[in-house]
Write an enzyme that holds these catalytic residues in place. Structure first.
Site, PDB file in Angstrom:
ATOM      1  N   LYS A  49       0.839  -1.205   0.000  1.00  0.00           N
ATOM      2  CA  LYS A  49       0.000   0.000   0.000  1.00  0.00           C
ATOM      3  C   LYS A  49       0.873   1.254   0.000  1.00  0.00           C
ATOM      4  O   LYS A  49       0.597   2.210  -0.722  1.00  0.00           O
ATOM      5  CB  LYS A  49      -0.930  -0.004   1.228  1.00  0.00           C
ATOM      6  CG  LYS A  49      -2.053  -1.030   1.117  1.00  0.00           C
ATOM      7  CD  LYS A  49      -2.810  -1.195   2.424  1.00  0.00           C
ATOM      8  CE  LYS A  49      -3.823  -2.332   2.319  1.00  0.00           C
ATOM      9  NZ  LYS A  49      -4.518  -2.610   3.576  1.00  0.00           N
ATOM     10  N   GLN A  92      -4.230  -1.230   9.749  1.00  0.00           N
ATOM     11  CA  GLN A  92      -4.190  -2.540   9.095  1.00  0.00           C
ATOM     12  C   GLN A  92      -4.809  -3.617   9.997  1.00  0.00           C
ATOM     13  O   GLN A  92      -4.431  -3.756  11.161  1.00  0.00           O
ATOM     14  CB  GLN A  92      -2.729  -2.907   8.744  1.00  0.00           C
ATOM     15  CG  GLN A  92      -2.579  -4.216   8.010  1.00  0.00           C
ATOM     16  CD  GLN A  92      -3.239  -4.213   6.625  1.00  0.00           C
ATOM     17  OE1 GLN A  92      -3.143  -3.253   5.871  1.00  0.00           O
ATOM     18  NE2 GLN A  92      -3.935  -5.293   6.293  1.00  0.00           N
ATOM     19  N   ASP A 115     -10.652   3.370   4.518  1.00  0.00           N
ATOM     20  CA  ASP A 115     -11.030   1.959   4.382  1.00  0.00           C
ATOM     21  C   ASP A 115     -12.547   1.800   4.321  1.00  0.00           C
ATOM     22  O   ASP A 115     -13.051   0.725   3.981  1.00  0.00           O
ATOM     23  CB  ASP A 115     -10.487   1.152   5.573  1.00  0.00           C
ATOM     24  CG  ASP A 115      -9.278   0.312   5.194  1.00  0.00           C
ATOM     25  OD1 ASP A 115      -9.098   0.056   3.987  1.00  0.00           O
ATOM     26  OD2 ASP A 115      -8.531  -0.080   6.100  1.00  0.00           O
TER      27      ASP A 115
END
Ligand code: NAD
Length: 279
Positions: A49, A92, A115
């Site tokens: 990412k 994460q 997200d």
């Protein structure tokens, strides 16, 4: 002839477009990525990412901790929420067990929730208001649109009901005027149900579960699953080789949904920055 929905190529096109959009902004968008623990897969995802962000012109700032107390992580998120120079915050997952994942995700400013996991953003998706949408389902929809731009009236079966994939996917397809059925591990007669679907999205985490006789001729099949076989190779939740000829379009694994998930994270970050810099 079956269309191979190449997520790798589509993601490259999305990233090139994002790089152009970033050039028009007064400053580079900034993404803060938080990684806790020593999960090797998570470390690879975070590195991918960060690299993808840098490549399109997003500044990424990683916060890595072997372990951290809940209160210290909440303080860090508070600090990042208050920092005007930070456009997106990503924690994460999965988090180590001793941390309260729900509380952490809810602490992120919904405007920086790239997200799309914050309950406010999930709620907005449900009532049809603009908000950051979870990256994987957002990427899946772009892949489906490669095969068919107008999905009105189609029957979509989403297999899997997780908050990060299945549920937002079903909402996105509803928004596209599909008739949506969400299936899960307790669903009865799943193969029969699937055979009535024009679109099948599979996100269960069980290798090669969907077989050719589960599919209607000409179905569009999106395989979200990522499974590692004993021989080290990756495969999806769909038995790709036996299903391919039956489909109008299908995603491979790898190079299907995975690269699109990352591209949509970048898109959500750019959208958050655009919104902030416009105000
Ligand atoms: P999850 O474990 O949270 O949810 C799995 C869902 O599948 C559950 O709702 C469960 O009821 C359902 N299920 C399990 N077995 C089933 C069966 N035999 N029949 C029908 N339903 C069944 O998983 P998740 O986080 O949604 O992820 C699913 C898969 O997608 C995993 O392989 C994961 O690695 C992958 N994934 C890939 C990406 C990507 O970017 N490609 C992103 C997220 C998740």
């Amino acid at each position: 002839m079956t269309l191979l929905l190449n997520g790798f190529e589509l993601a490259q096109r999305c990233r090139a477009e994002l790089a152009e959009r970033i050039k028009t902004l007064s400053r580079a968008p900034k993404l803060a990525v938080i990684l806790i623990g020593d999960n090797p897969a998570s470390a690879i995802y975070v590195r991918n990412k960060e690299n993808a962000a840098t490549e399109v012109g997003i500044t990424s700032e990683a916060y890595r901790f072997e372990s951290i107390y809940q209160k210290d992580l909440l303080s860090l998120i508070e600090k990042l929420n208050a920092d005007d120079g930070v456009d997106g915050i990503l924690v994460q997952l999965p988090l180590p067990e001793k941390l309260n994942e729900k509380e952490i995700l809810q602490a992120i400013d919904p405007a920086k929730d790239v997200d799309g996991f914050h309950p406010l953003n999930l709620g907005k998706l449900m009532i049809g208001e603009p908000a950051p949408v979870a990256c994987t389902p957002k990427g899946c929809l772009k892949l489906i649109h490669l095969a068919k731009p107008d999905l009105t009236g189609l029957h979509a079966v989403v297999i899997g009901r997780s908050v990060i994939v299945g549920k937002p996917m079903a909402q996105l397809l509803l928004r596209e005027n599909c008739t949506v059925t969400t299936a899960h591990s307790k669903t009865k007669n799943l193969p029969e149900l699937c055979r009535s679907a024009d679109i099948v999205v599979v996100a269960i985490g069980k290798p090669k579960t969907v077989k050719a006789d589960w599919l209607k001729d000409g179905a569009i099949v999106i395989d979200v699953g990522i499974n590692r076989l004993e021989n080290g190779k990756l495969c999806g939740d769909v038995d790709f080789d036996v299903c391919f000829d039956k489909c109008a379009a299908i995603t491979p694994v790898p190079k299907g949904v995975g690269p699109m998930t990352i591209a949509m994270l970048l898109e959500n970050t750019v959208e958050a920055a655009e919104k902030k810099l416009k105000n």
